[in-house]
Motif scaffolding. Structure first.
Motif, PDB file in Angstrom:
ATOM      1  N   GLU A   1      56.887  53.437  46.368  1.00  0.00           N
ATOM      2  CA  GLU A   1      57.174  53.440  44.931  1.00  0.00           C
ATOM      3  C   GLU A   1      57.160  54.867  44.387  1.00  0.00           C
ATOM      4  O   GLU A   1      57.970  55.209  43.520  1.00  0.00           O
ATOM      5  CB  GLU A   1      56.151  52.590  44.176  1.00  0.00           C
ATOM      6  CG  GLU A   1      56.288  51.108  44.427  1.00  0.00           C
ATOM      7  CD  GLU A   1      55.141  50.314  43.835  1.00  0.00           C
ATOM      8  OE1 GLU A   1      54.318  50.887  43.095  1.00  0.00           O
ATOM      9  OE2 GLU A   1      55.068  49.107  44.116  1.00  0.00           O
ATOM     10  N   ARG A  45      60.184  56.658  42.431  1.00  0.00           N
ATOM     11  CA  ARG A  45      59.979  57.250  41.105  1.00  0.00           C
ATOM     12  C   ARG A  45      60.366  58.730  41.095  1.00  0.00           C
ATOM     13  O   ARG A  45      60.963  59.211  40.123  1.00  0.00           O
ATOM     14  CB  ARG A  45      58.533  57.097  40.661  1.00  0.00           C
ATOM     15  CG  ARG A  45      58.268  55.742  40.017  1.00  0.00           C
ATOM     16  CD  ARG A  45      56.854  55.655  39.556  1.00  0.00           C
ATOM     17  NE  ARG A  45      56.111  55.335  40.789  1.00  0.00           N
ATOM     18  CZ  ARG A  45      54.824  55.426  40.946  1.00  0.00           C
ATOM     19  NH1 ARG A  45      54.071  55.843  39.984  1.00  0.00           N
ATOM     20  NH2 ARG A  45      54.251  55.103  42.084  1.00  0.00           N
ATOM     21  N   ASP A  46      60.048  59.444  42.160  1.00  0.00           N
ATOM     22  CA  ASP A  46      60.425  60.859  42.239  1.00  0.00           C
ATOM     23  C   ASP A  46      61.940  61.020  42.248  1.00  0.00           C
ATOM     24  O   ASP A  46      62.482  61.907  41.577  1.00  0.00           O
ATOM     25  CB  ASP A  46      59.830  61.513  43.482  1.00  0.00           C
ATOM     26  CG  ASP A  46      58.341  61.769  43.364  1.00  0.00           C
ATOM     27  OD1 ASP A  46      57.811  61.704  42.228  1.00  0.00           O
ATOM     28  OD2 ASP A  46      57.712  62.039  44.403  1.00  0.00           O
ATOM     29  N   GLU A  95      64.142  58.933  40.982  1.00  0.00           N
ATOM     30  CA  GLU A  95      64.621  58.600  39.638  1.00  0.00           C
ATOM     31  C   GLU A  95      64.361  59.751  38.673  1.00  0.00           C
ATOM     32  O   GLU A  95      65.222  60.085  37.852  1.00  0.00           O
ATOM     33  CB  GLU A  95      63.937  57.330  39.122  1.00  0.00           C
ATOM     34  CG  GLU A  95      64.377  56.073  39.822  1.00  0.00           C
ATOM     35  CD  GLU A  95      63.557  54.866  39.423  1.00  0.00           C
ATOM     36  OE1 GLU A  95      62.570  55.007  38.649  1.00  0.00           O
ATOM     37  OE2 GLU A  95      63.906  53.756  39.873  1.00  0.00           O
ATOM     38  N   ARG A  96      63.200  60.360  38.778  1.00  0.00           N
ATOM     39  CA  ARG A  96      62.855  61.482  37.909  1.00  0.00           C
ATOM     40  C   ARG A  96      63.797  62.668  38.157  1.00  0.00           C
ATOM     41  O   ARG A  96      64.242  63.324  37.213  1.00  0.00           O
ATOM     42  CB  ARG A  96      61.404  61.887  38.158  1.00  0.00           C
ATOM     43  CG  ARG A  96      60.817  62.781  37.118  1.00  0.00           C
ATOM     44  CD  ARG A  96      59.354  63.033  37.375  1.00  0.00           C
ATOM     45  NE  ARG A  96      58.888  62.305  38.549  1.00  0.00           N
ATOM     46  CZ  ARG A  96      57.644  61.928  38.770  1.00  0.00           C
ATOM     47  NH1 ARG A  96      56.725  62.223  37.918  1.00  0.00           N
ATOM     48  NH2 ARG A  96      57.304  61.276  39.855  1.00  0.00           N
ATOM     49  N   MET A  97      64.127  62.929  39.422  1.00  0.00           N
ATOM     50  CA  MET A  97      65.044  64.023  39.733  1.00  0.00           C
ATOM     51  C   MET A  97      66.444  63.733  39.187  1.00  0.00           C
ATOM     52  O   MET A  97      67.117  64.633  38.675  1.00  0.00           O
ATOM     53  CB  MET A  97      65.094  64.272  41.245  1.00  0.00           C
ATOM     54  CG  MET A  97      63.837  64.925  41.757  1.00  0.00           C
ATOM     55  SD  MET A  97      63.729  65.337  43.527  1.00  0.00           S
ATOM     56  CE  MET A  97      65.146  64.700  44.299  1.00  0.00           C
ATOM     57  N   GLN A  98      66.887  62.465  39.286  1.00  0.00           N
ATOM     58  CA  GLN A  98      68.190  62.102  38.743  1.00  0.00           C
ATOM     59  C   GLN A  98      68.207  62.270  37.222  1.00  0.00           C
ATOM     60  O   GLN A  98      69.186  62.766  36.652  1.00  0.00           O
ATOM     61  CB  GLN A  98      68.546  60.664  39.112  1.00  0.00           C
ATOM     62  CG  GLN A  98      68.883  60.487  40.576  1.00  0.00           C
ATOM     63  CD  GLN A  98      69.091  59.038  40.956  1.00  0.00           C
ATOM     64  OE1 GLN A  98      68.777  58.123  40.206  1.00  0.00           O
ATOM     65  NE2 GLN A  98      69.623  58.820  42.150  1.00  0.00           N
ATOM     66  N   LYS A  99      67.139  61.863  36.552  1.00  0.00           N
ATOM     67  CA  LYS A  99      67.060  62.024  35.102  1.00  0.00           C
ATOM     68  C   LYS A  99      67.064  63.498  34.722  1.00  0.00           C
ATOM     69  O   LYS A  99      67.695  63.893  33.736  1.00  0.00           O
ATOM     70  CB  LYS A  99      65.800  61.356  34.554  1.00  0.00           C
ATOM     71  CG  LYS A  99      65.866  59.856  34.532  1.00  0.00           C
ATOM     72  CD  LYS A  99      64.584  59.260  33.986  1.00  0.00           C
ATOM     73  CE  LYS A  99      64.615  57.753  34.049  1.00  0.00           C
ATOM     74  NZ  LYS A  99      63.362  57.155  33.577  1.00  0.00           N
ATOM     75  N   LYS A 100      66.382  64.315  35.508  1.00  0.00           N
ATOM     76  CA  LYS A 100      66.353  65.748  35.236  1.00  0.00           C
ATOM     77  C   LYS A 100      67.744  66.342  35.370  1.00  0.00           C
ATOM     78  O   LYS A 100      68.171  67.147  34.527  1.00  0.00           O
ATOM     79  CB  LYS A 100      65.380  66.441  36.196  1.00  0.00           C
ATOM     80  CG  LYS A 100      65.218  67.912  35.935  1.00  0.00           C
ATOM     81  CD  LYS A 100      64.198  68.529  36.867  1.00  0.00           C
ATOM     82  CE  LYS A 100      64.046  70.011  36.602  1.00  0.00           C
ATOM     83  NZ  LYS A 100      63.069  70.633  37.485  1.00  0.00           N
ATOM     84  N   GLN A 101      68.474  65.962  36.427  1.00  0.00           N
ATOM     85  CA  GLN A 101      69.838  66.453  36.609  1.00  0.00           C
ATOM     86  C   GLN A 101      70.730  66.019  35.446  1.00  0.00           C
ATOM     87  O   GLN A 101      71.549  66.802  34.946  1.00  0.00           O
ATOM     88  CB  GLN A 101      70.418  65.949  37.941  1.00  0.00           C
ATOM     89  CG  GLN A 101      69.773  66.556  39.160  1.00  0.00           C
ATOM     90  CD  GLN A 101      69.986  68.052  39.233  1.00  0.00           C
ATOM     91  OE1 GLN A 101      71.047  68.551  38.897  1.00  0.00           O
ATOM     92  NE2 GLN A 101      68.958  68.769  39.661  1.00  0.00           N
ATOM     93  N   GLU A 102      70.584  64.782  35.010  1.00  0.00           N
ATOM     94  CA  GLU A 102      71.364  64.269  33.882  1.00  0.00           C
ATOM     95  C   GLU A 102      71.024  65.035  32.606  1.00  0.00           C
ATOM     96  O   GLU A 102      71.906  65.400  31.829  1.00  0.00           O
ATOM     97  CB  GLU A 102      71.103  62.773  33.698  1.00  0.00           C
ATOM     98  CG  GLU A 102      71.826  62.164  32.517  1.00  0.00           C
ATOM     99  CD  GLU A 102      73.337  62.148  32.673  1.00  0.00           C
ATOM    100  OE1 GLU A 102      74.012  61.945  31.659  1.00  0.00           O
ATOM    101  OE2 GLU A 102      73.842  62.346  33.793  1.00  0.00           O
ATOM    102  N   ASN A 103      69.742  65.302  32.392  1.00  0.00           N
ATOM    103  CA  ASN A 103      69.321  66.061  31.213  1.00  0.00           C
ATOM    104  C   ASN A 103      69.880  67.481  31.249  1.00  0.00           C
ATOM    105  O   ASN A 103      70.301  68.006  30.214  1.00  0.00           O
ATOM    106  CB  ASN A 103      67.797  66.093  31.095  1.00  0.00           C
ATOM    107  CG  ASN A 103      67.229  64.773  30.665  1.00  0.00           C
ATOM    108  OD1 ASN A 103      67.929  63.932  30.108  1.00  0.00           O
ATOM    109  ND2 ASN A 103      65.948  64.563  30.922  1.00  0.00           N
TER     110      ASN A 103
END
Length: 79
Positions: free
Chosen positions: A36, A40-41, A43-51
């Motif tokens: 898990e 989560r890591d 997903e967090r990296m994908q969100k960071k790239q999107e941001n």
């Protein structure tokens, strides 16, 4: 075998089995939590790239808006 020795043996066997089962359950739980964490890591990296992508887009749009404002200000001042 006396009754006391049978009880002691039974308790010892029961505690041993409970310990082994408990260790296996905890190992499985720990493995699941580790998986898990990896998810989560990611997903967090994908969100960071999107941001970051959105931030770059906002910077670009802000520059375009500022250029448009300067152009309009220059046009309104006239020749």
């Amino acid at each position: 075998m006396s009754t006391a020795s049978r009880v002691v043996l039974g308790v010892s066997v029961g505690l041993t089995i409970a310990t082994v089962v408990g260790v296996h359950v905890k190992q499985n739980w720990d493995r699941a939590r580790l998986r898990e964490g990896v998810v989560r890591d990611l997903e967090r990296m994908q969100k960071k790239q999107e941001n970051l992508r959105l931030l770059k887009q906002q910077i670009s749009l802000t520059k375009e808006l500022e250029a448009e404002r300067e152009r309009r200000a220059a046009e309104s001042q006239g020749p």
